[in-house]
Scaffold this motif. Structure first.
Motif, mmCIF file in Angstrom:
data_model
loop_
_atom_site.group_PDB
_atom_site.id
_atom_site.type_symbol
_atom_site.label_atom_id
_atom_site.label_comp_id
_atom_site.label_asym_id
_atom_site.label_seq_id
_atom_site.Cartn_x
_atom_site.Cartn_y
_atom_site.Cartn_z
ATOM 1 N N ALA A 336 -6.662 -29.649 -28.679
ATOM 2 C CA ALA A 336 -7.666 -29.914 -29.710
ATOM 3 C C ALA A 336 -9.000 -29.264 -29.355
ATOM 4 O O ALA A 336 -9.644 -28.622 -30.204
ATOM 5 C CB ALA A 336 -7.842 -31.424 -29.879
ATOM 6 N N THR A 337 -9.409 -29.402 -28.094
ATOM 7 C CA THR A 337 -10.680 -28.819 -27.665
ATOM 8 C C THR A 337 -10.623 -27.298 -27.700
ATOM 9 O O THR A 337 -11.570 -26.633 -28.127
ATOM 10 C CB THR A 337 -11.034 -29.298 -26.244
ATOM 11 N N LEU A 387 -18.249 -23.449 -18.956
ATOM 12 C CA LEU A 387 -17.517 -22.281 -18.482
ATOM 13 C C LEU A 387 -16.264 -22.060 -19.327
ATOM 14 O O LEU A 387 -15.941 -20.929 -19.704
ATOM 15 C CB LEU A 387 -17.134 -22.470 -17.013
ATOM 16 N N ALA A 388 -15.566 -23.154 -19.643
ATOM 17 C CA ALA A 388 -14.377 -23.055 -20.488
ATOM 18 C C ALA A 388 -14.741 -22.563 -21.886
ATOM 19 O O ALA A 388 -14.060 -21.709 -22.456
ATOM 20 C CB ALA A 388 -13.682 -24.417 -20.564
ATOM 21 N N LEU A 389 -15.835 -23.095 -22.445
ATOM 22 C CA LEU A 389 -16.279 -22.686 -23.779
ATOM 23 C C LEU A 389 -16.599 -21.196 -23.821
ATOM 24 O O LEU A 389 -16.143 -20.468 -24.715
ATOM 25 C CB LEU A 389 -17.511 -23.497 -24.188
ATOM 26 N N ILE A 390 -17.368 -20.715 -22.840
ATOM 27 C CA ILE A 390 -17.757 -19.306 -22.825
ATOM 28 C C ILE A 390 -16.553 -18.421 -22.573
ATOM 29 O O ILE A 390 -16.424 -17.336 -23.154
ATOM 30 C CB ILE A 390 -18.860 -19.069 -21.777
ATOM 31 N N SER A 391 -15.630 -18.881 -21.714
ATOM 32 C CA SER A 391 -14.440 -18.089 -21.413
ATOM 33 C C SER A 391 -13.581 -17.893 -22.661
ATOM 34 O O SER A 391 -13.114 -16.784 -22.945
ATOM 35 C CB SER A 391 -13.616 -18.768 -20.313
ATOM 36 N N ILE A 392 -13.394 -18.956 -23.428
ATOM 37 C CA ILE A 392 -12.620 -18.847 -24.662
ATOM 38 C C ILE A 392 -13.326 -17.916 -25.654
ATOM 39 O O ILE A 392 -12.700 -17.044 -26.269
ATOM 40 C CB ILE A 392 -12.383 -20.231 -25.287
ATOM 41 N N ASN A 393 -14.639 -18.089 -25.805
ATOM 42 C CA ASN A 393 -15.373 -17.232 -26.738
ATOM 43 C C ASN A 393 -15.369 -15.780 -26.298
ATOM 44 O O ASN A 393 -15.294 -14.873 -27.138
ATOM 45 C CB ASN A 393 -16.808 -17.742 -26.889
ATOM 46 N N LEU A 394 -15.412 -15.548 -24.982
ATOM 47 C CA LEU A 394 -15.324 -14.182 -24.463
ATOM 48 C C LEU A 394 -13.980 -13.571 -24.820
ATOM 49 O O LEU A 394 -13.885 -12.411 -25.241
ATOM 50 C CB LEU A 394 -15.522 -14.194 -22.945
#
Length: 459
Positions: A336-337, A387-394
């Protein structure tokens, strides 16, 4: 001096975080290129002048001067450097099959997305702090804010936004943030009654800290409400200080300074130091009463800034609880996240075209580094979530078919597969040059916006 060291540490930590994500991204390209027997000439973290380099076998590994990115340089990968009809070496990138080249291009974004997924899974199984109550209890309403104009008052509880139950303050801020100028319907509970209140978010503007500074427009919506009391006077004021003379007491909650809302310790420091010794009016709550106390900051030679003699702390009214999940629950929560993070960029672009978000809302590498460093210094768990958010967006950004991204290369490869032959070198070069010109201009524009926001992160 202490503030300077804190700012330096913030940027160092932020660069470490961003460089890590860039490194694993490029590592994905590197490993799959090696797997397909493509010669890799350079593996670089950063762009520009090579500061540190070491050659192992045929590959040079280096750290370069501009830390906002990285690259893997493979033999025979640039179409503008290959003449039409020129024979390729069997280890050149362009000599490999469409499938092999697509796998190499896809590997970088893929590893970013997988890394984020695994990190979230581990975090949810180890345990994270989450809102204990998803309803929003309002502690403060800004003067003349959209919330006050709409009739919202302190003590109100918001239970739904646009018909959907609230999921805590962070989710609420995101929804308000992407609704600039739009009607937002709130379900508000007050003294046993329930009413529907419509608010129209205005652009969030961070006021200037002093006469030499300028206000910062954030490009997102805000309605001027804040959680219950957050910043308190942690210890008794220093004897003889401006705060003691004004009547400040230990455990007072600071709401405003000169009419500007105080949400964190750094806000107090900025407002007091920004006064340059002129009188400030500090609004506090004490035992249910609200007091506005005038005081005159005094310059402190040791700390090189204006101070009033108080030490601030945070009140734990975030109402969070520690939640640890089993593997199945953690997997469901991670999915979900991850989905929410993956689609967030499309929501923002969609709202941008509707005018409900402005370009000022977008962050470039400077802001990203500052935010990552700031969050890391505040809490490591929060940093890992970011870090997880930026990694996914990257990963997602690099999969978009934008010519000079990995997604652009995949687009070219798809065209080649359909046509049975690649686009001409000239055509590819023209497309990539136009795209590069656009993205360089965009990068410069975003970086200028970043520097305008930089004061928000400095202590």
């Amino acid at each position: 001096m202490e503030n300077v060291l804190d700012n330096v540490l913030m940027f160092v930590l932020g660069l470490i975080g961003l460089s890590f994500l860039v490194t694993i991204h490029e590592l994905g390209h590197f490993l799959v290129a090696k797997w397909n027997n493509v010669k890799v000439n350079t593996f670089s973290v950063g762009f520009g002048k090579k500061l540190l380099k070491y050659k192992i076998g045929e590959t040079e590994y280096c750290i370069s001067a501009i830390p906002f990115g990285g690259y893997v340089a493979m033999a025979g990968e640039n179409p503008d450097k290959i003449q039409e009809g020129e024979a390729l070496n069997e280890r050149d990138f362009m000599a490999k099959s469409v499938g092999a080249r697509a796998a190499i291009a896809f590997a970088g974004p893929f590893i970013n997305i997988v890394f984020a997924f695994v990190l979230l899974m581990i975090l949810y199984m180890v345990g994270v702090q989450e809102p204990a109550n998803k309803e929003l209890i309002i502690g403060f309403v800004g003067k003349n804010s959209p919330a006050e104009v709409s009739g919202i008052i302190p003590g109100d509880t918001i239970t739904a936004i646009n018909g959907k139950p609230t999921q805590g303050w962070d989710d609420f801020r995101e929804q308000i943030g992407v609704s600039l100028g739009a009607n937002v319907e709130l379900e508000v509970h007050r003294e046993g009654s329930v009413q529907t209140i419509v608010v129209v978010p205005e652009e969030l503007v961070i006021p200037a800290q002093d006469s030499t500074d300028s206000e910062t427009k954030m490009g997102i919506g805000d309605i001027g409400i804040y959680p219950q009391n957050r910043v308190i006077v942690r210890l008794p004021p220093v004897a003889g200080s401006a705060a003691e003379k004004a009547g400040i007491l230990q455990n007072d909650t600071v709401l405003e300074i000169n009419g500007k809302h105080i949400g964190r310790y750094e806000d107090v420091v900025r407002q007091i130091d920004g006064s340059k010794g002129e009188e400030v009016r500090v609004t506090v709550t004490r035992n249910g009463d609200t007091l506005t106390l005038p005081m005159t900051p005094v310059y402190n030679e040791e700390y090189k800034r204006y101070m009033v003699g108080v030490q601030m702390g945070y009140v734990l009214f975030r109402e969070t609880k520690f939640v640890r999940r089993g593997p199945i629950e953690a997997l469901e929560k991670t999915c979900a996240t991850s989905w929410k993070m993956t689609t967030s960029i499309f929501r923002y672009f969609g709202r941008l075209f509707k005018g409900q978000v402005k370009m000022d809302a977008f962050s470039g590498p400077v802001s990203i580094v500052a935010v990552m460093g700031n969050v890391w210094m505040s809490g490591f768990q929060e940093f890992l979530m970011l870090l997880a958010l930026i990694s996914i967006n990257l990963g997602v950004m690099n999969l978009l078919p934008l010519a000079i991204t990995d997604g652009g290369l995949l687009m070219f490869l798809g065209i080649e597969k359909l046509r049975g032959k690649p686009l001409s070198t000239k055509t590819q070069t023209i497309i990539q040059n136009v795209a590069a010109a656009f993205f360089i201009s965009f990068f410069v524009f975003i970086t200028i916006l970043d520097f305008g926001k930089l004061s928000l992160f400095l202590k």
